[in-house]
Write a protein that holds these residues in place. Structure first.
Motif, short mmCIF file in Angstrom:
data_model
loop_
_atom_site.label_atom_id
_atom_site.label_comp_id
_atom_site.label_asym_id
_atom_site.label_seq_id
_atom_site.Cartn_x
_atom_site.Cartn_y
_atom_site.Cartn_z
N ASP A 110 0.81 -1.22 0.00
CA ASP A 110 0.00 0.00 0.00
C ASP A 110 0.84 1.27 0.00
O ASP A 110 0.30 2.37 -0.04
N ASP A 111 2.16 1.14 0.01
CA ASP A 111 3.06 2.30 0.04
C ASP A 111 3.85 2.37 -1.26
O ASP A 111 4.69 1.51 -1.53
N ASN A 112 3.59 3.42 -2.03
CA ASN A 112 4.28 3.59 -3.32
C ASN A 112 5.79 3.63 -3.20
O ASN A 112 6.50 3.21 -4.11
N ARG A 113 6.29 4.16 -2.08
CA ARG A 113 7.75 4.26 -1.91
C ARG A 113 8.38 2.86 -1.84
O ARG A 113 9.45 2.63 -2.39
N ALA B 64 0.71 -3.59 -7.32
CA ALA B 64 -0.66 -3.28 -6.92
C ALA B 64 -0.60 -2.61 -5.56
O ALA B 64 0.22 -2.97 -4.73
N LEU B 65 -1.50 -1.65 -5.35
CA LEU B 65 -1.53 -0.93 -4.08
C LEU B 65 -2.48 -1.57 -3.07
O LEU B 65 -2.60 -1.10 -1.95
N GLU C 210 -6.48 -5.42 -5.92
CA GLU C 210 -5.86 -5.04 -7.19
C GLU C 210 -4.88 -6.14 -7.62
O GLU C 210 -4.80 -6.50 -8.79
N GLY C 211 -4.15 -6.68 -6.67
CA GLY C 211 -3.22 -7.76 -6.95
C GLY C 211 -3.93 -9.00 -7.47
O GLY C 211 -3.45 -9.66 -8.40
#
Length: 123
Positions: A11-14, A33-34, A38-39
């Motif tokens: 859930d963390d783009n970084r 995937a966030l 989604e995954g």
């Protein structure tokens, strides 16, 4: 034969950005995937996902719940899941493995260890 894909669910783009950078440098193809849902969509649509790097602590559906869903799905149950977690307490590794993860790696990620585990589960 198409390259095997690594699916990063976090859930963390970084975290996704950092993992993708490392893995692409090593010649892997990655999708991300966030969220777990989604995954799941990516895995349903793509036959080439070789392994999932699953963040265990996510809102909505955490990694433990997501692995449970995967294990019940004919399409996803055989895809190995590497649990990626900042929780490195006694018992966390066992909890991840007993939930159905194939392997476990704690954050901050040791890249060499990550690559060894990916190789173990994708060859």
């Amino acid at each position: 034969m198409p390259k095997k894909l690594i699916l990063i669910i976090d859930d963390d783009n970084r975290n996704i950005f950092a993992l993708k950078a490392v893995l692409k440098a090593k010649g892997f193809e990655c999708v991300s995937a966030l969220s777990a849902r989604e995954g799941f969509s990516i895995m349903e649509e793509n036959e080439n996902v070789a392994i999932v790097l699953m963040d265990m602590m996510m809102p909505d559906m955490d990694g433990y719940q997501a692995i449970s869903v995967m294990k019940k799905s004919a399409k996803m149950q055989d895809i190995p899941v590497l649990a990626v977690t900042a929780q490195a307490m006694v018992g966390d590794k066992e909890r991840c493995l007993s939930a159905g993860a194939s392997g476990y790696i704690s954050k901050p990620i040791n890249v060499d260890e990550l690559l060894i585990q990916i190789e173990n589960f994708t060859t």
